[in-house]
Write an enzyme that holds these catalytic residues in place. Structure first.
Site, short mmCIF file in Angstrom:
data_model
loop_
_atom_site.label_atom_id
_atom_site.label_comp_id
_atom_site.label_asym_id
_atom_site.label_seq_id
_atom_site.Cartn_x
_atom_site.Cartn_y
_atom_site.Cartn_z
N ASP A 59 0.85 -1.19 0.00
CA ASP A 59 0.00 0.00 0.00
C ASP A 59 0.89 1.24 0.00
OD1 ASP A 59 0.96 0.26 2.66
OD2 ASP A 59 -0.76 -0.86 3.41
N ASP A 61 1.60 4.97 1.68
CA ASP A 61 1.34 5.88 2.78
C ASP A 61 1.87 7.26 2.42
OD1 ASP A 61 0.42 3.74 4.66
OD2 ASP A 61 2.48 3.06 4.39
N ASP A 142 9.60 3.86 13.09
CA ASP A 142 10.24 2.72 13.75
C ASP A 142 11.62 2.38 13.20
OD1 ASP A 142 9.00 1.81 11.43
OD2 ASP A 142 7.85 0.22 12.39
P1 ATP Z 1 3.60 -2.55 4.90
O1 ATP Z 1 4.33 -2.98 3.70
O2 ATP Z 1 3.18 -3.67 5.76
O3 ATP Z 1 2.51 -1.56 4.65
P2 ATP Z 1 4.79 -0.30 6.22
O4 ATP Z 1 6.20 -0.03 6.64
O5 ATP Z 1 4.23 0.62 5.20
O6 ATP Z 1 4.73 -1.80 5.78
P3 ATP Z 1 2.58 0.53 7.84
O7 ATP Z 1 1.98 -0.16 9.00
O8 ATP Z 1 1.79 0.73 6.62
O9 ATP Z 1 3.90 -0.28 7.52
O10 ATP Z 1 3.11 1.92 8.40
C1 ATP Z 1 3.59 2.94 7.55
C2 ATP Z 1 4.79 3.63 8.17
O11 ATP Z 1 4.40 4.24 9.40
C3 ATP Z 1 5.93 2.71 8.54
O12 ATP Z 1 6.77 2.46 7.44
C4 ATP Z 1 6.62 3.50 9.63
O13 ATP Z 1 7.41 4.54 9.09
C5 ATP Z 1 5.46 4.14 10.35
N1 ATP Z 1 5.00 3.29 11.46
C6 ATP Z 1 4.02 2.37 11.43
N2 ATP Z 1 3.84 1.78 12.62
C7 ATP Z 1 4.74 2.33 13.44
C8 ATP Z 1 5.07 2.18 14.82
N3 ATP Z 1 4.42 1.28 15.56
N4 ATP Z 1 6.06 2.94 15.34
C9 ATP Z 1 6.70 3.85 14.58
N5 ATP Z 1 6.45 4.04 13.28
C10 ATP Z 1 5.48 3.31 12.71
MG MG Z 2 2.22 0.65 4.48
#
Ligand code: ATP
Ligand code: MG
Length: 454
Positions: A59, A61, A142
């Site tokens: 996805d 963001d 994170d």
């Molecule tokens: P995915 O491919 O699963 O979507 P993602 O890294 O994009 O992986 P998301 O849960 O969509 O994960 O979160 C988007 C972004 O928000 C992360 O890449 C990170 O920068 C930030 N983020 C999400 N959850 C946390 C957390 N618990 N603590 C700190 N930053 C977070």
């Molecule tokens: Mg994501």
């Protein structure tokens, strides 16, 4: 404040591999629209990370300096969600673009430093709605590889935390000098470390790996509903088996599924671990083949061994098989919900999968026909196959059911002895409950469906 962060690095558009052709059209629409309205607009997180790795993002963001209410004003198809972490969802049919306002607060504040709308309890962030600058936003994320931005203003990639280097090295590193503090702020980051390590094949940096064993119990403070979401992301993302093995390796699985871990850790047979591993492996394969997967089946799989043991305890106390399975399911579920919640729409079909298992042992009369017509039959049959493959249920029984489904109506009648003559002849043999069908004897001899693994 962050002496250990390398200086910000900006990579211009002709020196990185991100092309707009690989970004979802809807994400681009959101980025351009925000920019047009005079706001900063950047892609961040998994989208940027995966594009740089040449993978297809799950996805997209978006990060912006527009406040959630301002985002809602710009997009009609927008809903604000979340209390702990408020953000805007812009809907385009089935696709949702997540738009988050830059957060401040940084990494590693103490409990008594509670600025504005950021709130900590025992070091855990329970509300994170303090807005900040782009730099601050990067540093409260994170992992370094999740804090890379793609700027729609000039198509550059911005790296505030050394994420590009870690991406190249295949390394997961928490931002900030103190990993323990970052896990305490949000224990779910431990699960995220495992998830990304499994999904990307990355190594967890030793300093971030070390606290996992000791801090795992902090997951007990995370709301069970949030853990449900995380468990699905861990185990329903195509690399569930690898995630499961890593979770166990770090002692985190037991925090999520204590009863199951208890069975796996003190197993006197191989089949419980074989069963879960095979099931997760099959699930991974289905996801890779774009076939649907069901949370009900996943949780039925994960909790089966405690249910099965409880079932035998209740049988020993004199309950009949059907009653015993219902009660075993209730008992195991009730204990599990304290850790990881399972919404009713998944726990009901999950329990049906369990409750149908003893019915597979009844091969006589109309009962097989009735079972085959049950809406949950297919899932329950797949479950039985998995049990047989892992050596817990009798393969002859699973085989009988495979043949039963392929059989014509008269063949089915013959198999289950429903023609009057056969029925009269076979009835006495059905006394042991295993049934008078042609596989009945072997199924019964093999310990039947809910076997003892012998
Ligand atoms: P995915 O491919 O699963 O979507 P993602 O890294 O994009 O992986 P998301 O849960 O969509 O994960 O979160 C988007 C972004 O928000 C992360 O890449 C990170 O920068 C930030 N983020 C999400 N959850 C946390 C957390 N618990 N603590 C700190 N930053 C977070
Ligand atoms: Mg994501």
């Amino acid at each position: 404040m962050y002496p250990d962060f390398p200086a910000c690095r900006i990579v211009p558009r002709d020196q990185h591999a991100i092309s707009r052709a690989n970004i979802s059209e809807n994400a681009l629409k959101v980025l351009y629209r925000l920019k047009q309205e005079g706001y900063q607009a950047l892609l961040v997180g998994g989208g940027v990370r995966d594009l740089l790795l040449g993978r297809e993002p799950k996805d997209f963001d978006v990060a912006t300096d527009a406040r959630p209410e301002e985002v809602r004003r710009i997009f009609r198809n927008c809903r604000l969600i979340g209390r702990r972490f408020r953000l805007a969802h812009v809907h385009f049919g089935p696709e949702i673009i997540e738009v988050a306002t830059f957060r401040g607060g940084g990494a590693g504040l103490e409990d008594d430093e509670e600025p504005g709308d950021r709130h900590l309890e025992n070091g855990m962030i329970v509300r994170d709605n303090l807005y900040g600058t782009r730099e601050e936003d990067a540093l409260r994320r994170d992992f370094t590889v999740n804090a890379l931005y793609y700027n729609i203003a000039d198509f550059s990639v911005i790296d505030y935390a050394g994420g590009l280097e870690d991406l190249q090295a295949g390394r997961l590193r928490l931002i900030g000098a103190d990993p323990e503090l970052r896990y305490r702020e949000d224990p779910v980051r431990m699960l995220r470390a495992v998830r990304f390590a499994a999904k990307l094949g990355f190594n967890i940096d030793p300093a971030c790996e070390r606290p996992l064993r000791e801090q795992g119990r902090l997951l007990g403070g995370v709301p069970p509903a949030r853990l449900f979401e995380e468990v699905l992301k861990l185990l329903h993302s195509g690399t569930g088996l690898a995630a499961f093995e890593k979770l166990r390796h770090y002692g985190l699985f037991g925090q999520l599924f204590p009863a199951t871990e208890e069975c796996l850790a003190h197993e006197d047979h191989d089949f419980p671990i074989t069963f879960v591993s095979r099931g997760l492996g099959n699930t991974d394969q289905r996801i890779q083949e774009d076939k649907p997967v069901a949370p009900a089946f996943l949780f039925a799989l994960l909790l089966w061994e405690p249910v099965r043991r409880r079932y035998f305890t209740l049988i020993d106390r004199g309950l009949d098989p059907f009653e015993a399975m219902i009660r075993a399911g209730e008992d195991v579920l009730a204990a599990q919900l304290a850790r990881v919640s399972i919404p009713k729409r998944f726990s009901l079909p999950m329990r049906e999968i369990w409750e149908l298992q003893p019915r597979f042992e009844q091969l006589d009369g109309k009962r097989p026909q009735r079972l085959a017509a049950h809406p949950r039959f297919r899932a329950a049959y797949d479950f039985l196959l998995l049990r047989a493959e892992s050596g817990e249920a009798d393969p002859a029984l699973a085989d009988w059911w495979t043949r039963f489904q392929e059989a014509s109506a008269p063949e089915r009648e013959a198999m289950s002895g429903t023609s009057r003559k056969r029925r009269r002849r076979r009835r006495p043999a059905a006394g042991d409950g295993a049934g008078g069908g042609e596989a009945g004897a072997s199924a019964a001899a093999g310990g039947g469906g809910v076997g003892d693994g012998g």
